[in-house]
Design a protein around this motif. Structure first.
Motif, PDB file in Angstrom:
ATOM      1  N   GLN A   1      -4.764   4.367  -9.915  1.00  0.00           N
ATOM      2  CA  GLN A   1      -5.397   3.778  -8.738  1.00  0.00           C
ATOM      3  C   GLN A   1      -5.836   2.335  -8.994  1.00  0.00           C
ATOM      4  OE1 GLN A   1      -8.549   6.474  -7.714  1.00  0.00           O
ATOM      5  NE2 GLN A   1      -7.152   8.098  -7.061  1.00  0.00           N
ATOM      6  N   ILE A   2      -6.428   2.103 -10.151  1.00  0.00           N
ATOM      7  CA  ILE A   2      -6.852   0.736 -10.475  1.00  0.00           C
ATOM      8  C   ILE A   2      -5.644  -0.194 -10.580  1.00  0.00           C
ATOM      9  CG2 ILE A   2      -7.926  -0.700 -12.247  1.00  0.00           C
ATOM     10  CD1 ILE A   2      -9.777   1.661 -12.869  1.00  0.00           C
TER      11      ILE A   2
ATOM     12  N   ALA B   1      -4.288  -0.803  -7.099  1.00  0.00           N
ATOM     13  CA  ALA B   1      -5.134  -1.732  -6.346  1.00  0.00           C
ATOM     14  C   ALA B   1      -4.908  -3.172  -6.799  1.00  0.00           C
ATOM     15  CB  ALA B   1      -6.603  -1.347  -6.488  1.00  0.00           C
TER      16      ALA B   1
ATOM     17  N   CYS C   1       0.831  -1.213   0.000  1.00  0.00           N
ATOM     18  CA  CYS C   1       0.000   0.000   0.000  1.00  0.00           C
ATOM     19  C   CYS C   1       0.863   1.260   0.000  1.00  0.00           C
ATOM     20  CB  CYS C   1      -0.931  -0.015   1.205  1.00  0.00           C
ATOM     21  SG  CYS C   1      -2.231  -1.252   1.123  1.00  0.00           S
TER      22      CYS C   1
ATOM     23  N   VAL D   1      -1.508  -4.288  -5.541  1.00  0.00           N
ATOM     24  CA  VAL D   1      -1.545  -4.593  -4.108  1.00  0.00           C
ATOM     25  C   VAL D   1      -2.231  -5.930  -3.863  1.00  0.00           C
ATOM     26  CG1 VAL D   1      -2.521  -3.891  -1.895  1.00  0.00           C
ATOM     27  CG2 VAL D   1      -1.392  -2.208  -3.345  1.00  0.00           C
ATOM     28  N   ALA D   2      -3.363  -6.160  -4.558  1.00  0.00           N
ATOM     29  CA  ALA D   2      -4.089  -7.420  -4.372  1.00  0.00           C
ATOM     30  C   ALA D   2      -3.236  -8.620  -4.772  1.00  0.00           C
ATOM     31  CB  ALA D   2      -5.383  -7.394  -5.180  1.00  0.00           C
TER      32      ALA D   2
END
Length: 409
Positions: free
Chosen positions: A130-131, A134, A16, A137-138
């Motif tokens: 951002q996408i 994300a 993050c 990170v996932a």
């Protein structure tokens, strides 16, 4: 928090932070790029407007050029009135605009370039970043969880095997756990090496105990026979008593060595419990009160159970005070005396060889309870030692239920 969760949490936090840092840097770079481009265009438009105004006295109609436009931001207007040229972002009729202004012939000449399109481009880039962040990170957290789960599973396997070894199964081994140079594999190899060394040392000690007991057996038998030939008298009785005690100690050492080696498997059968207890109590050297609340059929080896009960009764007589009572309540047998009770060391750590605990419990070599516990474990009997609230030591035996399909004999 388990190690797996700690690793997953750290990976998630780092991912993050990295994603946030990258998103902020990309956002700032994008805003700076669009702002610089718009500023360059606005300043070029202002230069063209000023050139045309100096030549013709009129402003070119493009770039929203105007004289003394009231919509010019106040700080930019003040800068232009001081005779300097500048540009800044500010509000415009259709949203944010890039303003450029300068002073000419006592007027403030300004141009305005729409910046709303650039803001939308920056916002779209932010959403894309951002996408992507994300998703990154996932994926990173998932990969970290899988890696942590694998490490945690291997460590749990090592811990489970170590507990098995600590429970007395010295044949248990962890085995290979991954790559040879992996730290977890090194830990597993170290635990296996420790278990093997411990087993060798225990086997050496057991062989030594058995060898000593066997070597002592023959001369002790001769001593006992010779003591019987001595003339009667107090010295003779003392010699005979000490020789018998030494012979009993030797027999106990031999029995302990056999229990350690597990060389004598139990002969199990389904039998009624009360008659076995009554027979052991009747054979005791001192009186034993037997109370049968509920009889039960249990699976046991009568010879070994007799040894367990006899040792517990003898221990109660030797270290406790009368009366000594044995109670049968279903598959549970309780032996109780009315002495000072078991010392805290035995209650916490269990019976230990050549240790009788508190001085008030009397003298002995501490093998009676050890042998009783060894036979109880071989028969699957739970032996619990505790002190009665009203005083006295209590040994509770919980025997296994009878096996199905085997009639009692």
């Amino acid at each position: 928090m388990t190690l797996r969760r700690q690793i997953a949490a750290v990976i998630a936090l780092v991912s993050c932070l990295v994603a946030l840092t990258v998103a902020v840097l990309v956002h700032r770079a994008s805003v700076r790029q669009h702002t610089d481009q718009a500023r360059t265009s606005a300043e070029a438009a202002l230069d063209a407007a000023l050139t045309g105004y100096d030549r013709t006295g009129e402003l070119v109609g493009g770039w929203h050029a105007a004289l003394d436009d009231p919509a010019v931001p106040a700080d930019l207007r003040a800068l232009a009135e001081r005779g300097r040229q500048g540009s800044t972002l500010g509000p415009g009729p259709d949203g944010t605009a890039l303003w450029a202004a300068a002073r000419a012939d006592g007027h403030v000449v300004s141009v305005r370039i729409d910046f709303a399109g650039d803001e939308r481009a920056v916002a779209e880039l932010d959403r894309a970043v951002q996408i992507a962040a994300a998703l990154s990170v996932a994926v990173t957290v998932l990969a970290g969880v899988l890696a942590a789960d694998r490490i945690s599973a291997r460590l749990r396997t090592a811990a489970r095997t170590a507990r098995t070894i600590a429970g007395g199964d010295l044949d248990a081994r962890i085995g290979p756990l991954g790559r040879p140079r992996d730290e977890v594999a090194e830990l597993a190899a170290a635990v296996d090496s420790m278990a093997a060394a411990l087993r060798r040392r225990l086997e050496s000690e057991q062989r030594f105990t058995a060898d000593v007991a066997h070597e002592l057996r023959t001369p002790l038998t001769g001593l006992l026979t010779a003591s019987e030939l001595l003339p009667d008298g107090r010295p003779t009785e003392l010699v005979r008593d000490r020789v018998r005690a030494l012979r009993d100690l030797t027999e106990d050492l031999l029995e302990v060595s056999r229990l350690d080696a597990r060389a004598d498997p139990p002969d199990l059968a389904d039998l009624p419990l009360a008659p076995l207890v009554a027979r052991t109590a009747a054979a005791a050297a001192r009186p034993v009160a037997v109370d049968v609340t509920v009889d039960a059929v249990v699976t046991t080896d009568p010879r070994r159970l007799d040894r367990v009960l006899a040792n517990l009764v003898a221990n109660a007589h030797r270290h406790g005070l009368p009366p000594v009572a044995v109670r049968v309540d279903g598959p549970v047998v309780t032996v109780r005396d009315h002495g000072p009770g078991y010392p805290e060391g035995i209650l916490q750590d269990g019976p230990q060889r050549f240790r009788t605990g508190a001085r008030e419990r009397g003298r002995g070599h501490g093998l009676g309870l050890t042998i009783a516990q060894g036979h109880a474990e071989s028969l699957g009997i739970d032996l619990v030692l505790r002190n009665h609230p009203d005083g006295g030591a209590v040994a509770e035996l919980r025997l296994p239920e009878p096996r199905s399909g085997r009639p009692p004999r």
